[in-house]
Design a protein around this motif. Sequence first.
Motif: not given
Length: 402
Positions: A52-56, A78-80, A85-88
């Motif tokens: 449950s450690i979210l990648p930043d 695709r990573v970009f 998509l994840k609104n990071i």
Amino acid sequence: MWSIKGYSVLYRMKEAGIYPDTITYNSLIAGATRYCMISRCFDLFEEMLEMSILPDIWSYNTLMHCFFKLRKPDEAYRVFQDILLKNISVHPATFNILINGLCMNGYTENALMLFRSIKRHGFIPQLATYNILIHGLCKSGRGKTAREFLNELVESGHIPNAITYTTVMKCCFRCEQFEEGLKIFAEMRRKGYTYDAFAYCTVASMLLKTGKMNEANEYLGYIITNGFDLDMVSFNTIVNLYCKEGQLDNAYKLLHEAEKKGLESDKYTHTIFIDGLCRTGNFKEAQQHLDYMSMMGFDSNLVALNSFINGLCKAGHLDHALRMFESMDAKDSITYSTMVHSLCNARRFRAASKLLLSCIRGGMRILKSDKRGVIDGLRGSGYSQEAKKIQSKIRLAKILQN
């Protein structure tokens, strides 16, 4: 091995009651990326999510950089897209990694389009972004566009640094636009950016290649008399210039000065001396440098051995070169090409044809001129049937490779 050492830190942290966080995993992912261990990067990502450690953004940036390093630009993009998509929140470094990765993989035009697009959408490029694009444009041979970007950089309020100017200057020299390159160098000096030896070495190298020995020596003299703090790369550059000019005594004196300053000669230093000594026919001393490299356990002596073999061939010591060739543990296409070309010059076409086939079967590329030299040589020597057989064997070897 990195993976074992890195993972051992995680276990020790847990034993001490310290729990890893995003920064911990980002550091491990960055280490894996350095060694292009993409599977390890994915494992670390999965482990983060399981805990449950979210990648930043830096986790994704590092993964994207890894894909670009592995020459997988589609996966990197695709990573970009995943970031979006994840609104990071995107960091300026994300765009720099994207632009650099596209340039590195030969998609300079796409990098330009991306640059223009994100700029229209409010992205304010920093000096680093311009430097990345200028370097990419120069590498792809688009010197004119690179110089236009240099002007755009200035107009946008940024101040070019030594990296900017040196990149454009080297590009000009590579494109044989020597006057333009010297103008860039003059501008660097005028703005006080020539505070180290690298730019002077670049100019001196260009002058030497164009046969302007006196001017090259003036720059070398300036470097030495003004007491620049030289690193081994700069020393190697100057030593190379001296060796190519036949001034081996000066080259050895300079090496002695480098060692007095605590710098250690590397495999490039010895390769340069081997090439210079072979040019003067001093193969005994060149061999001593090779022996020293073996004794010191340098990771690869292939370039040095290729220089030595090339020198022997040019001096007419073909049998000596063949013995060296046979004794080599590793060979590349340059090694084979040198021997094939030299055997053809000595009209030893049958021996040349055997080496040519060996090279192809080893999965290495051959020069068209080497193939033509062998085939034409066999025909001209009355071995037409043998020439046909060699052609068939070459075609078969290439089919088997595919």
